[in-house]
Design a protein around this motif. Sequence first.
Motif, PDB file in Angstrom:
ATOM      1  N   ASN A 123     -23.867  30.008 -39.148  1.00  0.00           N
ATOM      2  CA  ASN A 123     -23.361  29.678 -37.846  1.00  0.00           C
ATOM      3  C   ASN A 123     -24.689  30.287 -36.285  1.00  0.00           C
ATOM      4  O   ASN A 123     -24.181  29.034 -35.552  1.00  0.00           O
ATOM      5  CB  ASN A 123     -22.021  30.955 -37.255  1.00  0.00           C
ATOM      6  N   TYR A 124     -25.450  30.470 -36.477  1.00  0.00           N
ATOM      7  CA  TYR A 124     -26.565  30.618 -35.621  1.00  0.00           C
ATOM      8  C   TYR A 124     -27.435  29.106 -35.675  1.00  0.00           C
ATOM      9  O   TYR A 124     -28.027  28.617 -34.647  1.00  0.00           O
ATOM     10  CB  TYR A 124     -27.620  31.388 -35.532  1.00  0.00           C
ATOM     11  N   LEU A 125     -27.198  28.377 -36.651  1.00  0.00           N
ATOM     12  CA  LEU A 125     -28.177  26.877 -36.217  1.00  0.00           C
ATOM     13  C   LEU A 125     -27.397  25.478 -36.572  1.00  0.00           C
ATOM     14  O   LEU A 125     -26.005  26.071 -36.640  1.00  0.00           O
ATOM     15  CB  LEU A 125     -28.490  26.905 -38.124  1.00  0.00           C
ATOM     16  N   PRO A 126     -27.785  25.014 -36.195  1.00  0.00           N
ATOM     17  CA  PRO A 126     -26.868  24.230 -34.760  1.00  0.00           C
ATOM     18  C   PRO A 126     -26.431  22.799 -36.112  1.00  0.00           C
ATOM     19  O   PRO A 126     -25.185  21.855 -35.793  1.00  0.00           O
ATOM     20  CB  PRO A 126     -27.861  22.818 -35.093  1.00  0.00           C
ATOM     21  N   GLN A 127     -27.285  23.211 -37.915  1.00  0.00           N
ATOM     22  CA  GLN A 127     -26.572  22.297 -38.852  1.00  0.00           C
ATOM     23  C   GLN A 127     -25.098  23.056 -39.489  1.00  0.00           C
ATOM     24  O   GLN A 127     -24.725  22.460 -39.423  1.00  0.00           O
ATOM     25  CB  GLN A 127     -28.049  22.314 -40.621  1.00  0.00           C
ATOM     26  N   GLY A 128     -25.372  23.812 -38.585  1.00  0.00           N
ATOM     27  CA  GLY A 128     -23.722  25.106 -39.063  1.00  0.00           C
ATOM     28  C   GLY A 128     -22.850  24.838 -38.335  1.00  0.00           C
ATOM     29  O   GLY A 128     -21.381  25.446 -38.375  1.00  0.00           O
ATOM     30  N   GLN A 129     -22.817  24.221 -37.368  1.00  0.00           N
ATOM     31  CA  GLN A 129     -21.612  23.936 -35.871  1.00  0.00           C
ATOM     32  C   GLN A 129     -20.281  23.552 -36.758  1.00  0.00           C
ATOM     33  O   GLN A 129     -19.435  23.890 -36.220  1.00  0.00           O
ATOM     34  CB  GLN A 129     -22.198  23.676 -35.117  1.00  0.00           C
ATOM     35  N   ALA A 130     -20.577  21.658 -37.513  1.00  0.00           N
ATOM     36  CA  ALA A 130     -19.454  21.497 -37.422  1.00  0.00           C
ATOM     37  C   ALA A 130     -18.490  21.794 -38.323  1.00  0.00           C
ATOM     38  O   ALA A 130     -16.826  21.655 -38.124  1.00  0.00           O
ATOM     39  CB  ALA A 130     -19.995  20.485 -38.753  1.00  0.00           C
ATOM     40  N   GLU A 131     -18.740  22.901 -39.350  1.00  0.00           N
ATOM     41  CA  GLU A 131     -17.333  23.888 -40.040  1.00  0.00           C
ATOM     42  C   GLU A 131     -18.016  25.345 -39.616  1.00  0.00           C
ATOM     43  O   GLU A 131     -16.889  25.962 -40.522  1.00  0.00           O
ATOM     44  CB  GLU A 131     -18.531  23.830 -41.182  1.00  0.00           C
ATOM     45  N   ARG A 132     -18.074  25.952 -38.945  1.00  0.00           N
ATOM     46  CA  ARG A 132     -18.123  26.239 -37.834  1.00  0.00           C
ATOM     47  C   ARG A 132     -16.798  27.914 -38.026  1.00  0.00           C
ATOM     48  O   ARG A 132     -17.086  28.862 -38.404  1.00  0.00           O
ATOM     49  CB  ARG A 132     -18.765  26.897 -36.693  1.00  0.00           C
ATOM     50  N   HIS A 133     -15.821  27.550 -37.659  1.00  0.00           N
ATOM     51  CA  HIS A 133     -14.280  28.029 -37.220  1.00  0.00           C
ATOM     52  C   HIS A 133     -14.483  28.081 -38.864  1.00  0.00           C
ATOM     53  O   HIS A 133     -13.383  28.979 -39.132  1.00  0.00           O
ATOM     54  CB  HIS A 133     -13.643  27.332 -36.429  1.00  0.00           C
ATOM     55  N   LYS A 134     -14.036  27.075 -39.376  1.00  0.00           N
ATOM     56  CA  LYS A 134     -13.674  26.331 -40.459  1.00  0.00           C
ATOM     57  C   LYS A 134     -13.869  27.786 -42.034  1.00  0.00           C
ATOM     58  O   LYS A 134     -13.595  28.671 -42.910  1.00  0.00           O
ATOM     59  CB  LYS A 134     -13.543  24.965 -41.376  1.00  0.00           C
ATOM     60  N   ARG A 135     -15.625  27.507 -41.698  1.00  0.00           N
ATOM     61  CA  ARG A 135     -16.160  28.290 -42.389  1.00  0.00           C
ATOM     62  C   ARG A 135     -15.477  29.972 -42.522  1.00  0.00           C
ATOM     63  O   ARG A 135     -15.542  30.425 -43.368  1.00  0.00           O
ATOM     64  CB  ARG A 135     -17.613  28.711 -42.693  1.00  0.00           C
ATOM     65  N   THR A 136     -15.373  30.406 -41.365  1.00  0.00           N
ATOM     66  CA  THR A 136     -15.142  31.790 -40.936  1.00  0.00           C
ATOM     67  C   THR A 136     -14.154  32.532 -41.322  1.00  0.00           C
ATOM     68  O   THR A 136     -14.127  33.136 -42.294  1.00  0.00           O
ATOM     69  CB  THR A 136     -15.813  32.263 -39.495  1.00  0.00           C
ATOM     70  N   GLU A 137     -13.516  31.214 -41.039  1.00  0.00           N
ATOM     71  CA  GLU A 137     -12.002  31.682 -41.725  1.00  0.00           C
ATOM     72  C   GLU A 137     -12.089  31.742 -42.860  1.00  0.00           C
ATOM     73  O   GLU A 137     -10.601  32.867 -43.783  1.00  0.00           O
ATOM     74  CB  GLU A 137     -11.049  31.213 -41.093  1.00  0.00           C
ATOM     75  N   ALA A 138     -12.373  31.070 -43.757  1.00  0.00           N
ATOM     76  CA  ALA A 138     -11.874  30.837 -44.691  1.00  0.00           C
ATOM     77  C   ALA A 138     -12.777  31.686 -45.405  1.00  0.00           C
ATOM     78  O   ALA A 138     -12.368  32.510 -46.626  1.00  0.00           O
ATOM     79  CB  ALA A 138     -12.491  29.575 -46.141  1.00  0.00           C
ATOM     80  N   MET A 139     -13.612  31.968 -45.519  1.00  0.00           N
ATOM     81  CA  MET A 139     -15.069  33.186 -46.245  1.00  0.00           C
ATOM     82  C   MET A 139     -14.375  34.391 -45.721  1.00  0.00           C
ATOM     83  O   MET A 139     -13.912  35.956 -46.655  1.00  0.00           O
ATOM     84  CB  MET A 139     -16.311  33.437 -45.275  1.00  0.00           C
ATOM     85  N   VAL A 140     -14.222  35.257 -44.523  1.00  0.00           N
ATOM     86  CA  VAL A 140     -13.288  36.549 -44.091  1.00  0.00           C
ATOM     87  C   VAL A 140     -11.970  36.351 -44.873  1.00  0.00           C
ATOM     88  O   VAL A 140     -11.815  37.655 -45.389  1.00  0.00           O
ATOM     89  CB  VAL A 140     -12.395  36.473 -42.726  1.00  0.00           C
ATOM     90  N   GLU A 141     -11.189  35.357 -45.107  1.00  0.00           N
ATOM     91  CA  GLU A 141      -9.671  35.858 -45.680  1.00  0.00           C
ATOM     92  C   GLU A 141      -9.846  35.956 -47.262  1.00  0.00           C
ATOM     93  O   GLU A 141      -9.203  36.582 -47.832  1.00  0.00           O
ATOM     94  CB  GLU A 141      -9.146  34.874 -45.238  1.00  0.00           C
ATOM     95  N   THR A 142     -10.903  35.429 -47.367  1.00  0.00           N
ATOM     96  CA  THR A 142     -11.298  35.576 -49.055  1.00  0.00           C
ATOM     97  C   THR A 142     -11.735  36.684 -49.393  1.00  0.00           C
ATOM     98  O   THR A 142     -11.695  37.800 -50.460  1.00  0.00           O
ATOM     99  CB  THR A 142     -12.101  34.850 -49.205  1.00  0.00           C
ATOM    100  N   MET A 143     -12.801  37.231 -48.434  1.00  0.00           N
ATOM    101  CA  MET A 143     -13.503  39.208 -48.653  1.00  0.00           C
ATOM    102  C   MET A 143     -11.867  39.754 -48.731  1.00  0.00           C
ATOM    103  O   MET A 143     -12.066  39.951 -49.492  1.00  0.00           O
ATOM    104  CB  MET A 143     -13.609  39.151 -47.373  1.00  0.00           C
ATOM    105  N   ASP A 144     -10.893  39.272 -47.491  1.00  0.00           N
ATOM    106  CA  ASP A 144     -10.001  40.475 -47.887  1.00  0.00           C
ATOM    107  C   ASP A 144      -9.144  41.209 -49.384  1.00  0.00           C
ATOM    108  O   ASP A 144      -8.592  41.082 -49.301  1.00  0.00           O
ATOM    109  CB  ASP A 144      -9.335  39.994 -46.553  1.00  0.00           C
ATOM    110  N   GLU A 145      -9.344  38.921 -49.452  1.00  0.00           N
ATOM    111  CA  GLU A 145      -8.676  39.075 -50.990  1.00  0.00           C
ATOM    112  C   GLU A 145      -9.340  40.383 -52.225  1.00  0.00           C
ATOM    113  O   GLU A 145      -8.304  40.737 -52.937  1.00  0.00           O
ATOM    114  CB  GLU A 145      -8.508  37.985 -51.509  1.00  0.00           C
ATOM    115  N   HIS A 146     -10.241  40.590 -51.650  1.00  0.00           N
ATOM    116  CA  HIS A 146     -11.241  41.765 -52.881  1.00  0.00           C
ATOM    117  C   HIS A 146     -11.532  42.594 -52.510  1.00  0.00           C
ATOM    118  O   HIS A 146     -11.478  43.507 -53.357  1.00  0.00           O
ATOM    119  CB  HIS A 146     -12.569  40.520 -53.290  1.00  0.00           C
ATOM    120  N   PHE A 147     -11.902  42.933 -51.362  1.00  0.00           N
ATOM    121  CA  PHE A 147     -12.490  44.156 -49.992  1.00  0.00           C
ATOM    122  C   PHE A 147     -11.436  44.586 -49.584  1.00  0.00           C
ATOM    123  O   PHE A 147     -10.296  44.549 -49.036  1.00  0.00           O
ATOM    124  CB  PHE A 147     -13.909  43.879 -50.194  1.00  0.00           C
ATOM    125  N   GLY A 148     -12.268  46.095 -49.380  1.00  0.00           N
ATOM    126  CA  GLY A 148     -11.403  46.940 -48.574  1.00  0.00           C
ATOM    127  C   GLY A 148     -11.766  46.599 -46.698  1.00  0.00           C
ATOM    128  O   GLY A 148     -12.651  45.799 -47.319  1.00  0.00           O
TER     129      GLY A 148
END
Lengths: 256, 639
Positions: free
Chosen positions: A190-215
């Motif tokens: 998310n820091y990098l300019p190349q990462g901006q296009a998917e910034r929000h999609k990425r964050t939501e998907a990863m956080v929610e997958t994390m929540d499925e597995h971890f505390g």
Amino acid sequence: MSHLKNLKLKVWRQKGPADSGHFENYTIDEISDEASFLEMLDVLNEQLISDNKEAVVFDHDCREGICGTCSLMINGVAHGPQKATTTCQLHMRTFKSGDTIVVEPWRATAFPIIKDLMVDRGAFDRIIESGGFITAVTGGAPDANLIPIPKPVADAAMDSAACIGCGACVAACPNGAANLFTAAKISHLNYLPQGQAERHKRTEAMVETMDEHFGSCTNHGECSAACPKEISVDVIALMNKDYRASKFKNRKELSR
Amino acid sequence: MNTFNAKIPAGALHEKWDNYKADAKLVNPNNKRKFKIIVVGTGLAGASAAATLAELGYQVDAFTFHDSPRRAHSIAAQGGINAAKNYQGDGDSISRLFQDTIKGGDFRSREANVHRLAQVSVDIIDQMVAQGVPFAREYGGLLDNRSFGGAQVSRTFYARGQTGQQLLIGAYQQMARQVGLGGVRLFNRTELIDTVTIDGRCAGIVVRDLLTGEIQSHAAHAVVLATGGYGNVFFLSTNAMNCNVTAAWRAHRRGALFANPCYTQIHPTCIPQADETQSKLTLMSESLRNDGRVWVPKRADDNRPADQIPEGERDYYLERLYPSYGNLAPRDISSRAAKRLVDKGQGIGPLKNGVNLDFSAAIERLGRDVVEERYGNLFQMYERIAGEDPYKTPMRIYPATHYTMGGLWVDYELMTNIPGLYATGEANFSDHGANRLGASALMQGLADGYFVLPYTISNQLASLLGKTIPGTDHPAFKQAETEASARYNGYLNVKGKRSPDWFHRELGKIIWNECGMERTREGLQSALSDLPALYEEFKTDLRVTGTGDSTNQTLEKAGRVDDFFQLGMAMCQDALTREESCGAHFRSEYQTEEGEALRNDDKFCHVAAWEWTNDPMKPTRHAEELVFETAHLATRSYK
């Protein structure tokens, strides 16, 4: 070079995921202080094989602190007592003759024990698969110097990208949360300019997958203290901010 | 036998790759999904290939023995990746990178392959930056470069001292995206233990589940082995503990030729062995030689600490012997120079088994901050392992086995002599000749996986459209499964006295002493009599405790050591029959008056490709002549 004598080991042995497991006591009569912690376990295993017993199973590979394969709770501390050091880089000069050392696997529900000291960290891969990447199909990339990236930005991305995915953060966390790992990956991209296009999609998907597995994270900061690459707990704040934003922005983008 | 058709395309050197691509057969996008491709190994070469092939639409099954693809040993590469971008405007070009690589390999690599590598090198940097690899940058935001051994330009891109890690994570993430999308099926903790050939084509592989011991077959239209090198045959090397030759060796036993096994690279800057329990050696990046000066005391057995030895009593031997390249002389040359001085008693450290790599001049010139910025993590790593602070005392370094240039023989399409079976990255032999230049391994792994294999594989697959391939119920698969299961049960049933590690250590000593940095006819002959004897002992005195039906790392190791024995014999035979010195292969009998490698281009300007004959002591040697149309066969000089 000198030698340590009469080391007492209490090692967690567990035949498989279904076994309840127990501690076994072993003694290492003598070991060089130049030996790494894993070389000490090699010596133990040679001793066990010579006694016709099954060797202790533990994950390890590069033995230079970069692959993230090795783990181990040593005297209750992830990767042992030396700060910013993986188990493979921990050397026996950190201990002294006569010490008792307790060796356990990572302790976290999301990392089920496979055998002895080996655990399954597949949940980390699931998080990356859900969004931990920049979509850039091979072949169509523009010239690398077309996107200038300010040095401080590239450096900050690199600080996060230094994560080795070992799981010490999860093992150290009283809640078994994977926020430091997930946030390190999210902030790298998310820091990098190349990462901006998917910034929000990425964050939501990863956080929610994390929540499925971890505390859940309750801001103890144990993760960062245990991290062999000293990833700062600040990345979690960035992740939380981006997650909040992404809940709005993703909805807005979808409604277009 | 048409084994040696390397299938080099027609045309001038710089047009060959374009000509090839113009003529290669394609597979229509709708038909790609009808083909299954197996990729074994998930390092740079494997992950980049798996990701790209899945993006193109092929069904990809990827296998790794690690718990996660991100663990592959590409991750440990520190210094950087070469590319002919000429961003520094210092005279670099594709043709210069080509020339440097051919010369660095001591004219024992294939021109057309090397030129293609130099051509696609520029695309790799673009691709990796697009994927978010945080390469080092200048304050203006553009990419920074540094210099590496064997080059007089700055063409190496880097991400602190963790370039391999960042590139691998880039390729891994791209593959992980495909796993999420269903384009790649990932099999982790699964080890290849055989390949299967039916009617002359590679039909698939046999694998062992490392958690359950279950043996299973997988059929495919094509199999790619991206399984790395075999440096661990030496026991002590900079390779990761699990690096092994098994996948390549099992393919070799099924008919794939193994080329130039004696070309093994000894890296000059590793931390010397400290004691008997040592399990591996750690590399200190070659990039350190940009600012570190290598020296030993002029007098043998000088026990004074480094800072008490005056300038006049120090021998900066690389600067003295090779003034134009100095501390950046290529790896093979720097390694041999260190060995000679240590052999003469000028070594330093408690075991007198190292040379100094001194940063005091750089710290004075640039300041501690700049040195820390460039090499901070390497200094930290050194301090952890050696227990000394390199900002204050020089690093102690010594050569160690690092990379293997030899590997499975492949043609221009990266296909072995078995149709349908490919080898990429360190597992093949093609691009580095007798010596690899620094920062070229990452370049080759990614070139093969991203920009070569995806083009060449369709040329073969196109002819298979509409044909059925043998399934895993074919008797050949069943036969291979039976043999594999007998092999692993066999290790459990020897019930001897010695562990696989014990045998591995003994094997390593023989190979290091006789087939390491300097080789002689007598030494190799004695290795070839000691190895079979030790191998016999391995077969009758091995002890593997535990069982075969749950995780058993001792059993895994036994299989790998078995294959290392057979490879070790091939290495020594290759070294014995190559009666010349070239690159990393140094035969004492063949050297110039100044002690440099003396090639014999009349007799040995060829690739030695070995064929398995069921007796590891009697493989058949074939030769692929190397033709140089552009590069000039010259004596390498770095003076």
